[in-house]
Design a protein around this motif. Structure first.
Motif, PDB file in Angstrom:
ATOM      1  N   ILE A  11       0.856  -1.195   0.000  1.00 11.83           N
ATOM      2  CA  ILE A  11       0.000   0.000   0.000  1.00 11.83           C
ATOM      3  C   ILE A  11       0.892   1.245   0.000  1.00 11.83           C
ATOM      4  CG2 ILE A  11      -1.737   1.282   1.319  1.00 11.83           C
ATOM      5  CD1 ILE A  11      -2.613  -1.472   2.467  1.00 11.83           C
ATOM      6  N   GLU A  12       0.522   2.215  -0.803  1.00  8.64           N
ATOM      7  CA  GLU A  12       1.311   3.443  -0.884  1.00  8.64           C
ATOM      8  C   GLU A  12       1.004   4.370   0.280  1.00  8.64           C
ATOM      9  OE1 GLU A  12       1.262   5.351  -4.696  1.00  8.64           O
ATOM     10  OE2 GLU A  12       1.377   3.437  -5.749  1.00  8.64           O
ATOM     11  N   GLU A  13       1.961   5.235   0.576  1.00  6.26           N
ATOM     12  CA  GLU A  13       1.775   6.267   1.598  1.00  6.26           C
ATOM     13  C   GLU A  13       0.816   7.327   1.065  1.00  6.26           C
ATOM     14  OE1 GLU A  13       2.584   6.133   4.574  1.00  6.26           O
ATOM     15  OE2 GLU A  13       4.268   4.778   4.695  1.00  6.26           O
ATOM     16  N   PRO A  14       0.074   8.028   1.898  1.00  7.64           N
ATOM     17  CA  PRO A  14       0.044   7.992   3.349  1.00  7.64           C
ATOM     18  C   PRO A  14      -0.864   6.893   3.916  1.00  7.64           C
ATOM     19  CG  PRO A  14      -1.414   9.722   2.618  1.00  7.64           C
ATOM     20  CD  PRO A  14      -0.781   9.118   1.381  1.00  7.64           C
ATOM     21  N   ALA A  15      -1.551   6.148   3.029  1.00  7.35           N
ATOM     22  CA  ALA A  15      -2.481   5.112   3.505  1.00  7.35           C
ATOM     23  C   ALA A  15      -1.759   4.036   4.314  1.00  7.35           C
ATOM     24  CB  ALA A  15      -3.219   4.486   2.323  1.00  7.35           C
ATOM     25  N   ARG A  16      -0.553   3.663   3.887  1.00  9.41           N
ATOM     26  CA  ARG A  16       0.174   2.614   4.610  1.00  9.41           C
ATOM     27  C   ARG A  16       0.372   2.970   6.076  1.00  9.41           C
ATOM     28  NH1 ARG A  16       5.938   2.005   2.757  1.00  9.41           N
ATOM     29  NH2 ARG A  16       4.937   1.285   0.872  1.00  9.41           N
ATOM     30  N   SER A  17       0.871   4.170   6.336  1.00 11.90           N
ATOM     31  CA  SER A  17       1.114   4.587   7.726  1.00 11.90           C
ATOM     32  C   SER A  17      -0.175   4.643   8.527  1.00 11.90           C
ATOM     33  CB  SER A  17       1.801   5.957   7.764  1.00 11.90           C
ATOM     34  OG  SER A  17       3.084   5.860   7.205  1.00 11.90           O
ATOM     35  N   THR A  18      -1.223   5.128   7.914  1.00 15.73           N
ATOM     36  CA  THR A  18      -2.520   5.220   8.588  1.00 15.73           C
ATOM     37  C   THR A  18      -3.024   3.832   8.963  1.00 15.73           C
ATOM     38  OG1 THR A  18      -3.063   7.242   7.374  1.00 15.73           O
ATOM     39  CG2 THR A  18      -4.909   6.027   8.352  1.00 15.73           C
ATOM     40  N   LEU A  19      -2.962   2.894   8.020  1.00 12.63           N
ATOM     41  CA  LEU A  19      -3.458   1.547   8.280  1.00 12.63           C
ATOM     42  C   LEU A  19      -2.570   0.793   9.259  1.00 12.63           C
ATOM     43  CD1 LEU A  19      -4.610   0.588   4.688  1.00 12.63           C
ATOM     44  CD2 LEU A  19      -6.040   1.284   6.618  1.00 12.63           C
ATOM     45  N   LEU A  20      -1.266   0.999   9.186  1.00 12.84           N
ATOM     46  CA  LEU A  20      -0.365   0.363  10.155  1.00 12.84           C
ATOM     47  C   LEU A  20      -0.626   0.887  11.565  1.00 12.84           C
ATOM     48  CD1 LEU A  20       2.978   0.135   8.155  1.00 12.84           C
ATOM     49  CD2 LEU A  20       1.610  -1.780   9.014  1.00 12.84           C
ATOM     50  N   PHE A  21      -0.893   2.184  11.665  1.00 12.03           N
ATOM     51  CA  PHE A  21      -1.229   2.770  12.972  1.00 12.03           C
ATOM     52  C   PHE A  21      -2.530   2.167  13.493  1.00 12.03           C
ATOM     53  CE2 PHE A  21      -3.509   6.024  15.421  1.00 12.03           C
ATOM     54  CZ  PHE A  21      -2.604   6.233  16.454  1.00 12.03           C
ATOM     55  N   LEU A  22      -3.543   2.070  12.632  1.00 19.65           N
ATOM     56  CA  LEU A  22      -4.827   1.490  13.032  1.00 19.65           C
ATOM     57  C   LEU A  22      -4.650   0.025  13.438  1.00 19.65           C
ATOM     58  CD1 LEU A  22      -7.860   1.676  13.395  1.00 19.65           C
ATOM     59  CD2 LEU A  22      -8.113   1.269  10.925  1.00 19.65           C
ATOM     60  N   ARG A  23      -3.883  -0.703  12.675  1.00 19.13           N
ATOM     61  CA  ARG A  23      -3.592  -2.104  13.006  1.00 19.13           C
ATOM     62  C   ARG A  23      -2.975  -2.220  14.394  1.00 19.13           C
ATOM     63  NH1 ARG A  23       1.688  -5.010  11.233  1.00 19.13           N
ATOM     64  NH2 ARG A  23       1.217  -7.182  11.714  1.00 19.13           N
ATOM     65  N   LYS A  24      -1.981  -1.402  14.658  1.00 18.44           N
ATOM     66  CA  LYS A  24      -1.289  -1.414  15.949  1.00 18.44           C
ATOM     67  C   LYS A  24      -2.275  -1.120  17.090  1.00 18.44           C
ATOM     68  CE  LYS A  24       2.635   0.925  18.177  1.00 18.44           C
ATOM     69  NZ  LYS A  24       2.172   1.797  19.213  1.00 18.44           N
ATOM     70  N   LYS A  25      -3.110  -0.107  16.906  1.00 20.98           N
ATOM     71  CA  LYS A  25      -4.073   0.276  17.944  1.00 20.98           C
ATOM     72  C   LYS A  25      -5.099  -0.827  18.201  1.00 20.98           C
ATOM     73  CE  LYS A  25      -2.618   4.249  19.225  1.00 20.98           C
ATOM     74  NZ  LYS A  25      -2.075   4.372  20.576  1.00 20.98           N
ATOM     75  N   ILE A  26      -5.559  -1.475  17.131  1.00 26.17           N
ATOM     76  CA  ILE A  26      -6.525  -2.559  17.306  1.00 26.17           C
ATOM     77  C   ILE A  26      -5.894  -3.707  18.087  1.00 26.17           C
ATOM     78  CG2 ILE A  26      -7.836  -4.366  16.107  1.00 26.17           C
ATOM     79  CD1 ILE A  26      -8.362  -2.260  13.878  1.00 26.17           C
TER      80      ILE A  26
END
Length: 115
Positions: A11-26
Protein backbone atom coordinates in the motif's frame (compact mmCIF):
# COMPACT_ATOMS: atom_id res chain seq x y z
CA UNK A 1 8.60 -10.40 5.94
CA UNK A 2 5.41 -12.29 6.75
CA UNK A 3 2.31 -12.18 4.48
CA UNK A 4 0.48 -9.68 6.70
CA UNK A 5 3.43 -7.28 6.61
CA UNK A 6 3.63 -7.75 2.83
CA UNK A 7 -0.04 -6.75 2.51
CA UNK A 8 0.62 -3.42 4.22
CA UNK A 9 3.87 -2.70 2.42
CA UNK A 10 2.17 -3.00 -0.98
CA UNK A 11 0.00 0.00 0.00
CA UNK A 12 1.31 3.44 -0.88
CA UNK A 13 1.78 6.27 1.60
CA UNK A 14 0.04 7.99 3.35
CA UNK A 15 -2.48 5.11 3.51
CA UNK A 16 0.17 2.61 4.61
CA UNK A 17 1.11 4.59 7.73
CA UNK A 18 -2.52 5.22 8.59
CA UNK A 19 -3.46 1.55 8.28
CA UNK A 20 -0.37 0.36 10.16
CA UNK A 21 -1.23 2.77 12.97
CA UNK A 22 -4.83 1.49 13.03
CA UNK A 23 -3.59 -2.10 13.01
CA UNK A 24 -1.29 -1.41 15.95
CA UNK A 25 -4.07 0.28 17.94
CA UNK A 26 -6.53 -2.56 17.31
CA UNK A 27 -4.02 -5.21 18.39
CA UNK A 28 -3.01 -3.20 21.47
CA UNK A 29 -6.62 -2.58 22.48
CA UNK A 30 -7.04 -6.15 23.75
CA UNK A 31 -3.78 -8.09 23.34
CA UNK A 32 -5.10 -11.07 25.29
CA UNK A 33 -8.02 -11.74 22.95
CA UNK A 34 -7.53 -9.86 19.66
CA UNK A 35 -5.35 -11.64 17.13
CA UNK A 36 -4.54 -11.05 13.50
CA UNK A 37 -4.61 -13.44 10.58
CA UNK A 38 -4.52 -13.25 6.81
CA UNK A 39 -7.75 -14.54 5.25
CA UNK A 40 -8.70 -14.16 1.60
CA UNK A 41 -5.50 -12.13 1.23
CA UNK A 42 -6.73 -9.53 3.76
CA UNK A 43 -5.72 -8.70 7.33
CA UNK A 44 -8.50 -9.99 9.58
CA UNK A 45 -8.74 -9.28 13.28
CA UNK A 46 -10.31 -11.91 15.48
CA UNK A 47 -11.68 -11.70 18.98
CA UNK A 48 -11.43 -14.96 20.91
CA UNK A 49 -10.70 -16.65 17.56
CA UNK A 50 -13.93 -15.36 15.99
CA UNK A 51 -14.28 -12.71 13.28
CA UNK A 52 -14.20 -9.11 14.49
CA UNK A 53 -13.18 -6.88 11.57
CA UNK A 54 -10.89 -6.58 8.58
CA UNK A 55 -9.22 -3.94 6.43
CA UNK A 56 -9.72 -3.53 2.68
CA UNK A 57 -9.97 -0.99 -0.16
CA UNK A 58 -13.13 0.23 -1.88
CA UNK A 59 -12.72 0.80 -5.60
CA UNK A 60 -16.11 2.51 -5.61
CA UNK A 61 -15.09 5.15 -3.04
CA UNK A 62 -11.33 5.04 -3.73
CA UNK A 63 -10.72 4.70 0.01
CA UNK A 64 -9.58 2.08 2.46
CA UNK A 65 -12.09 0.90 5.01
CA UNK A 66 -12.53 -1.17 8.14
CA UNK A 67 -15.30 -3.72 7.87
CA UNK A 68 -17.06 -4.89 11.03
CA UNK A 69 -18.60 -8.31 11.50
CA UNK A 70 -22.15 -8.35 12.94
CA UNK A 71 -22.67 -5.10 11.02
CA UNK A 72 -26.29 -6.10 10.55
CA UNK A 73 -26.69 -5.49 14.30
CA UNK A 74 -24.87 -2.14 14.41
CA UNK A 75 -26.75 1.16 14.27
CA UNK A 76 -24.14 3.81 13.49
CA UNK A 77 -24.97 6.33 10.75
CA UNK A 78 -21.31 6.48 9.68
CA UNK A 79 -21.36 2.80 8.67
CA UNK A 80 -22.30 1.64 5.16
CA UNK A 81 -23.90 -1.73 4.45
CA UNK A 82 -24.32 -1.59 0.66
CA UNK A 83 -25.70 -5.08 0.13
CA UNK A 84 -23.46 -6.84 2.64
CA UNK A 85 -25.34 -9.27 4.86
CA UNK A 86 -23.18 -9.53 7.98
CA UNK A 87 -20.73 -6.64 7.59
CA UNK A 88 -20.82 -2.86 7.58
CA UNK A 89 -17.90 -0.66 6.61
CA UNK A 90 -16.39 2.57 7.84
CA UNK A 91 -14.51 4.47 5.14
CA UNK A 92 -11.11 5.79 6.17
CA UNK A 93 -9.98 9.17 4.91
CA UNK A 94 -6.19 9.07 5.16
CA UNK A 95 -6.10 12.87 4.92
CA UNK A 96 -8.10 13.20 8.16
CA UNK A 97 -7.48 12.07 11.73
CA UNK A 98 -8.71 8.55 12.36
CA UNK A 99 -11.98 8.46 14.32
CA UNK A 100 -10.42 6.16 16.92
CA UNK A 101 -13.08 6.69 19.54
CA UNK A 102 -15.81 5.71 17.07
CA UNK A 103 -13.79 2.71 15.82
CA UNK A 104 -13.21 1.39 19.32
CA UNK A 105 -16.82 1.99 20.36
CA UNK A 106 -17.90 -0.09 17.37
CA UNK A 107 -15.31 -2.79 18.15
CA UNK A 108 -16.60 -2.97 21.73
CA UNK A 109 -20.14 -3.29 20.44
CA UNK A 110 -19.17 -6.07 18.00
CA UNK A 111 -17.48 -7.93 20.86
CA UNK A 112 -20.81 -8.06 22.70
CA UNK A 113 -22.29 -10.02 19.77
CA UNK A 114 -19.50 -12.61 19.75
CA UNK A 115 -20.31 -15.68 21.79
Amino acid sequence: MNPIQEYFYRIEEPARSTLLFLRKKILESDPEYITETLSFGLPFFKYKKKMLCYLYYSKKYQKHYISFYHGDRLRHPELLQEGRKKFKILLIDVEEDLPLELIFNIICEVKTHIK
